[in-house]
Design a protein around this motif. Sequence first.
Motif, short mmCIF file in Angstrom:
data_model
loop_
_atom_site.label_atom_id
_atom_site.label_comp_id
_atom_site.label_asym_id
_atom_site.label_seq_id
_atom_site.Cartn_x
_atom_site.Cartn_y
_atom_site.Cartn_z
N LYS A 46 -7.93 4.04 -0.31
CA LYS A 46 -8.13 3.00 0.93
C LYS A 46 -8.82 1.73 0.66
O LYS A 46 -8.30 0.72 0.91
CB LYS A 46 -8.62 3.88 2.22
CG LYS A 46 -8.73 3.08 3.53
CD LYS A 46 -7.27 2.83 4.03
CE LYS A 46 -7.22 2.27 5.17
NZ LYS A 46 -6.07 2.04 5.66
N ASN A 47 -9.79 1.73 -0.22
CA ASN A 47 -10.70 0.68 -0.61
C ASN A 47 -9.75 -0.12 -1.41
O ASN A 47 -9.77 -1.58 -1.40
CB ASN A 47 -11.98 0.89 -1.46
CG ASN A 47 -12.89 1.56 -0.66
OD1 ASN A 47 -12.83 1.50 0.67
ND2 ASN A 47 -13.69 2.33 -0.92
N GLU A 48 -8.76 0.30 -2.48
CA GLU A 48 -8.00 -0.52 -3.21
C GLU A 48 -7.10 -1.29 -2.31
O GLU A 48 -6.65 -2.38 -2.42
CB GLU A 48 -7.27 0.30 -4.36
CG GLU A 48 -8.48 0.76 -5.34
CD GLU A 48 -7.83 1.57 -6.49
OE1 GLU A 48 -6.84 1.67 -6.32
OE2 GLU A 48 -8.76 1.85 -7.21
N GLU A 49 -6.45 -0.31 -1.38
CA GLU A 49 -5.54 -1.00 -0.34
C GLU A 49 -5.98 -2.09 0.34
O GLU A 49 -5.20 -3.15 0.55
CB GLU A 49 -4.80 0.11 0.62
CG GLU A 49 -3.89 -0.35 1.32
CD GLU A 49 -3.27 0.92 2.21
OE1 GLU A 49 -3.25 0.68 3.57
OE2 GLU A 49 -3.01 1.76 1.61
N ASN A 50 -7.09 -1.98 0.94
CA ASN A 50 -7.91 -3.28 1.58
C ASN A 50 -8.08 -4.27 0.92
O ASN A 50 -7.86 -5.57 1.34
CB ASN A 50 -9.07 -2.60 2.25
CG ASN A 50 -8.73 -1.68 3.50
OD1 ASN A 50 -7.72 -1.74 3.95
ND2 ASN A 50 -9.75 -0.87 3.55
N THR A 51 -8.66 -4.22 -0.44
CA THR A 51 -8.75 -4.98 -1.37
C THR A 51 -7.36 -6.14 -1.72
O THR A 51 -7.32 -7.17 -1.69
CB THR A 51 -9.40 -4.55 -2.83
OG1 THR A 51 -10.41 -3.97 -2.62
CG2 THR A 51 -9.68 -5.91 -3.64
N PHE A 52 -6.26 -5.29 -1.94
CA PHE A 52 -4.97 -5.92 -2.36
C PHE A 52 -4.54 -6.77 -1.02
O PHE A 52 -3.85 -7.57 -1.12
CB PHE A 52 -3.93 -4.98 -2.64
CG PHE A 52 -3.98 -4.51 -4.18
CD1 PHE A 52 -4.50 -5.63 -5.11
CD2 PHE A 52 -4.12 -3.29 -4.44
CE1 PHE A 52 -4.68 -5.19 -6.50
CE2 PHE A 52 -4.02 -2.98 -5.82
CZ PHE A 52 -4.47 -3.96 -6.90
N LEU A 53 -4.64 -6.17 0.33
CA LEU A 53 -4.11 -6.70 1.45
C LEU A 53 -5.15 -8.08 1.61
O LEU A 53 -4.37 -9.01 2.25
CB LEU A 53 -4.30 -5.70 2.70
CG LEU A 53 -3.48 -4.86 2.75
CD1 LEU A 53 -3.81 -3.65 3.88
CD2 LEU A 53 -2.10 -5.02 2.73
N GLU A 54 -6.33 -8.15 1.16
CA GLU A 54 -7.27 -9.38 1.41
C GLU A 54 -6.81 -10.44 0.33
O GLU A 54 -6.24 -11.57 0.65
CB GLU A 54 -8.66 -9.05 0.98
CG GLU A 54 -9.38 -8.61 2.20
CD GLU A 54 -9.70 -9.21 3.42
OE1 GLU A 54 -9.80 -10.69 3.39
OE2 GLU A 54 -9.27 -8.75 4.45
N ILE A 55 -6.36 -9.95 -0.87
CA ILE A 55 -5.59 -10.85 -1.99
C ILE A 55 -4.18 -11.49 -1.18
O ILE A 55 -4.26 -12.61 -1.41
CB ILE A 55 -5.29 -10.17 -3.16
CG1 ILE A 55 -6.72 -9.88 -4.06
CG2 ILE A 55 -4.57 -10.88 -4.25
CD1 ILE A 55 -6.55 -8.98 -5.01
N ILE A 56 -3.54 -10.42 -0.60
CA ILE A 56 -2.22 -10.93 -0.20
C ILE A 56 -2.53 -11.88 1.10
O ILE A 56 -1.86 -13.12 1.16
CB ILE A 56 -1.41 -9.70 0.39
CG1 ILE A 56 -1.01 -8.84 -0.88
CG2 ILE A 56 -0.17 -10.15 1.22
CD1 ILE A 56 -0.45 -7.55 -0.41
N LYS A 57 -3.54 -11.71 1.93
CA LYS A 57 -3.72 -12.47 3.03
C LYS A 57 -4.23 -14.03 2.52
O LYS A 57 -3.74 -15.23 3.14
CB LYS A 57 -4.66 -11.77 3.82
CG LYS A 57 -5.10 -12.77 5.20
CD LYS A 57 -6.30 -12.29 5.83
CE LYS A 57 -6.27 -11.22 6.83
NZ LYS A 57 -7.52 -10.89 7.51
N LYS A 58 -4.93 -14.14 1.48
CA LYS A 58 -5.51 -15.27 0.96
C LYS A 58 -4.40 -16.15 0.05
O LYS A 58 -4.42 -17.47 0.18
CB LYS A 58 -6.43 -15.11 0.02
CG LYS A 58 -7.93 -14.69 0.53
CD LYS A 58 -8.98 -14.12 -0.39
CE LYS A 58 -10.21 -13.74 0.21
NZ LYS A 58 -11.29 -13.33 -0.59
#
Length: 181
Positions: A46-58
Amino acid sequence: MKNSIFLIFIGLLVLSCVNPVPRNPIVKNSGFLMEQSVSLNKSLIKNEENTFLEIIKKDSLNNYETSSYGFWFTYNKKGNTAYLPKFGDVVSYTYDVFDINNSKIYGNEEIGIKEYAIDQQEIVEGLRDGLKIMHEGDNVTFLFPSHKMYGYLGDHNKIDINQPLIYKVQLIKINKKNESN
């Protein structure tokens, strides 16, 4: 004397026919460690998924897709062929490896050109699955969670344990196993 030997023999015969009584374990496994491990893994994913979603958003310049294999990817450059590699095809490719802060871990200059026979050789799971969705000439950025790459072991060199990675892969050539593909 004969009677006592006979009685001992009958006694042993009767005792040998009794079903053995199972022994109970001294320590019972409550499953606590397994539950704790599952909980830890879910939290890590879940933490890794959230990190990647932040990268994608940026990264508003690129359009990321979610693969059915459990990672995200975006095309930096698309090739001009429609053929996807199949079982036994040999692909030639290069790649760069970055951490989630976009710091280069390994560069294609030190790795060189690699060859991989689709589903016939051992490479890390994420890269194996990523190559299957690339066309010849594609340049793709993959966001791989740690369980798709080196997981609990790391690579015993520059990649840490449970480290999510960004791979930038260039598929140079697909050598078809046979022309009937």
